[in-house]
Design a protein around this motif. Structure first.
Motif, PDB file in Angstrom:
ATOM      1  N   ASN A  18       0.801  -1.186  -0.010  1.00  0.00           N
ATOM      2  CA  ASN A  18      -0.202   0.025   0.089  1.00  0.00           C
ATOM      3  C   ASN A  18       0.935   1.351   0.028  1.00  0.00           C
ATOM      4  N   LEU A  19       1.800   1.126   0.823  1.00  0.00           N
ATOM      5  CA  LEU A  19       2.787   2.234   0.926  1.00  0.00           C
ATOM      6  C   LEU A  19       3.645   2.594  -0.394  1.00  0.00           C
ATOM      7  N   ALA A  20       3.935   1.259  -0.991  1.00  0.00           N
ATOM      8  CA  ALA A  20       4.867   1.450  -2.329  1.00  0.00           C
ATOM      9  C   ALA A  20       4.071   2.065  -3.262  1.00  0.00           C
ATOM     10  N   GLY A  21       2.840   1.584  -3.316  1.00  0.00           N
ATOM     11  CA  GLY A  21       1.782   1.991  -4.359  1.00  0.00           C
ATOM     12  C   GLY A  21       1.677   3.809  -4.019  1.00  0.00           C
ATOM     13  N   TRP A  22       1.472   4.157  -2.854  1.00  0.00           N
ATOM     14  CA  TRP A  22       1.221   5.535  -2.545  1.00  0.00           C
ATOM     15  C   TRP A  22       2.554   6.403  -3.149  1.00  0.00           C
ATOM     16  N   THR A  23       3.701   5.891  -2.663  1.00  0.00           N
ATOM     17  CA  THR A  23       5.074   6.371  -2.862  1.00  0.00           C
ATOM     18  C   THR A  23       5.295   6.642  -4.506  1.00  0.00           C
ATOM     19  N   SER A  24       4.833   5.425  -5.128  1.00  0.00           N
ATOM     20  CA  SER A  24       4.935   5.481  -6.538  1.00  0.00           C
ATOM     21  C   SER A  24       4.045   6.417  -7.207  1.00  0.00           C
ATOM     22  N   THR A  71       0.464  -1.790  -9.742  1.00  0.00           N
ATOM     23  CA  THR A  71       1.185  -2.972  -9.613  1.00  0.00           C
ATOM     24  C   THR A  71       1.152  -3.302  -7.922  1.00  0.00           C
ATOM     25  N   HIS A  72       1.307  -2.073  -7.128  1.00  0.00           N
ATOM     26  CA  HIS A  72       1.448  -2.323  -5.754  1.00  0.00           C
ATOM     27  C   HIS A  72       0.203  -2.142  -4.935  1.00  0.00           C
ATOM     28  N   PHE A  73      -0.563  -1.597  -5.404  1.00  0.00           N
ATOM     29  CA  PHE A  73      -1.933  -1.385  -4.988  1.00  0.00           C
ATOM     30  C   PHE A  73      -2.944  -2.888  -5.309  1.00  0.00           C
ATOM     31  N   TYR A  92      -9.457   3.205  -1.450  1.00  0.00           N
ATOM     32  CA  TYR A  92      -9.232   4.735  -1.518  1.00  0.00           C
ATOM     33  C   TYR A  92      -7.960   5.275  -2.116  1.00  0.00           C
ATOM     34  N   ARG A  93      -6.896   4.771  -2.029  1.00  0.00           N
ATOM     35  CA  ARG A  93      -5.649   5.355  -2.427  1.00  0.00           C
ATOM     36  C   ARG A  93      -5.697   5.183  -3.812  1.00  0.00           C
ATOM     37  N   PHE A 118     -14.060   4.378  -5.069  1.00  0.00           N
ATOM     38  CA  PHE A 118     -14.391   4.688  -3.627  1.00  0.00           C
ATOM     39  C   PHE A 118     -15.748   4.191  -3.209  1.00  0.00           C
ATOM     40  N   GLN A 119     -16.619   4.099  -4.144  1.00  0.00           N
ATOM     41  CA  GLN A 119     -18.031   2.898  -3.699  1.00  0.00           C
ATOM     42  C   GLN A 119     -17.647   1.865  -3.574  1.00  0.00           C
ATOM     43  N   LEU A 120     -16.661   1.023  -4.094  1.00  0.00           N
ATOM     44  CA  LEU A 120     -16.033  -0.153  -3.789  1.00  0.00           C
ATOM     45  C   LEU A 120     -15.566  -0.288  -2.522  1.00  0.00           C
TER      46      LEU A 120
END
Length: 456
Positions: A216-222, A233-235, A256-257, A275-277
């Motif tokens: 999750n953090l890897a996706g956010w920093t990417s 990929t990470h998410f 959400y992210r 978001f709805q999911l």
């Protein structure tokens, strides 16, 4: 994993050290790399399996199609077990900007809209409870280089991952994703292998959640460094692991992210779907804070569509859910959403409405943003920069150009010290508002300052 140079592979590791191969790798000439592999007995099918590409893509590359996108180059390097340094892919901002800038080439990449649909379908499958761990997650899946890990793990090993994630997340908040993304990916390279280690059921379940949050953090920093395919990929992997760990609140947070990625791309329809999911998972989790986060972001999506009725309704629900939430005892991935961030979201949604519906919404945006800015500490520099940018936009819309320009300069000054592509992207609407008021010297100076910053 069957990688080239590993036991049972038709090619030994010394192939990567041969001069012709090293030259091709250094030039990122993937066509030549693949042709050299074919000479060593590696089939197109094997190359495709290792790199996560289709055989038709491999065939096109063999015929001379160039590969320019950073994410694809990195995926090829990781899949073939080639040290990234051989291809000049050790991450830095210049590399990301220079190479990832070519991802819009329709011959090199799938259409972004196709990727969004593929991710949404995968997210829906995971969220609704299908068992997908280890399944083919689509074209976004990468193959990280692995390093040795214990054969048997205990709770101490899992806590180590959790502690590293907390520390790296703090760096992301304060300095931007570019300050820590490589460290996050390196931690994943080691942590992922724990999935194959022996451990009790309790330890393994907590491991799934810990690794899900690290992805999750890897996706956010990417995302923060402009690497959207890496983020996807990470998410995607984070969703699978969070589901395997039976953690609906984390599933909601990941969705959400990823929705925020699409919101950032000005695709509010696709963002709203995610978001709805995520709201489904948030409701299942029983976490009022998770529900509040999703409601706030749904409100933002509706505001981007010019739907002030729905946006305001969801902001009201956000306040109600937040009032019931147990913020102090929330998990690390959700703790960011405190009273300060609630004020920031209220201000952000009203800023969007002021631009899409009626300038009257600035009177609600300005006090909320000011409250958030005053409360953010140095450890939340990126968020403070975002809110200064929005506050400046509101003052310009209201006609208070001198003060708006002053606040905008503060936003640029702060953003210049951050390793975040998003800060530049978020300033572009402000730049347009300043350009419209170029007859005012302060607005003109702000527009030119932003232009210089975003082009750097």
């Amino acid at each position: 994993m069957n990688t080239i140079g590993s036991q049972g592979s038709p090619v030994t590791g010394d192939v990567w050290e041969q001069q012709d191969m090293r030259d091709a790798l250094a030039a990122r000439d993937i066509s030549s790399v693949y042709r050299l592999l074919r000479r060593h007995g590696v089939s197109q099918r094997q190359i495709a399996a290792l790199t996560g590409q289709s055989q038709s893509e491999v065939s096109e590359i063999l015929k001379g199609r160039q590969v320019m996108a950073y994410d694809v180059l990195a995926r090829i390097a990781d899949g073939l077990n080639v040290p990234r340094g051989y291809m000049g892919l050790a991450y830095d901002e210049a590399t990301a900007v220079r190479v990832a800038a070519n991802t819009d080439d329709p011959q090199a990449e799938e259409e972004e809209s196709v990727k969004r649909r593929r991710f949404l379908a995968h997210a829906a499958t995971v969220t609704m409870g299908a068992a997908v761990l280890g399944a083919d997650s689509g074209s976004w899946v990468s193959h990280p280089i692995q390093t040795p890990a214990p054969g048997r793990i205990g709770m101490t090993d899992v806590r180590q991952i959790e502690a590293a994630t907390r520390a790296l997340r703090a760096l992301d908040y304060q300095y931007g994703g570019g300050s820590c993304r490589d460290a996050v990916v390196a931690q994943l390279s080691w942590g992922q292998q724990m999935l194959g280690a022996q451990g009790t059921d309790v330890v393994k379940e907590r491991l799934y959640v810990a690794l899900a949050d690290l992805h999750n953090l890897a996706g956010w920093t990417s995302f923060d460094t402009g690497l959207v395919d890496s983020a996807r990929t990470h998410f995607g992997r984070a969703l699978e692991l969070a589901r395997q760990g039976n953690n609906d609140a984390l599933v909601a947070n990941v969705l959400y992210r990823m929705g925020r990625v699409y919101l950032h791309q000005n695709e509010p329809d696709d963002a709203l779907k995610l978001f709805q999911l995520g709201q489904i998972a948030a409701q299942e989790s029983g976490s009022e804070l998770a529900v509040a986060v999703l409601c706030a972001n749904e409100a933002w999506a509706y505001a981007k569509m010019g739907r002030d009725d729905q946006a305001l309704k969801l902001l009201g629900r956000t306040r109600d859910e937040f009032a019931r939430a147990d913020v102090p005892n929330a998990p690390g991935w959700a703790k960011f959403f405190d009273q300060t961030d609630l004020s920031a979201m209220i201000g952000t949604v009203h800023t969007e409405l002021a631009q899409t519906v009626d300038v009257k919404y600035t009177r609600f945006a300005i006090p909320a943003l000011t409250k958030a800015i005053d409360a953010y500490g140095e450890d939340m520099a990126r968020s403070r920069s975002f809110n200064l940018t929005s506050l400046s936009t509101n003052h310009l819309l209201e006609g208070d150009i001198d003060h708006g320009a002053k606040v905008g300069i503060q936003a640029v000054d702060l953003a210049e010290d951050l390793k975040s592509v998003r800060t530049k992207d978020r300033m572009r609407p402000l730049q347009k508002e300043a350009e419209r008021r170029r007859n005012n010297p302060d607005a003109r100076d702000l527009a030119e300052r932003i232009a210089k910053f975003t082009a750097a």
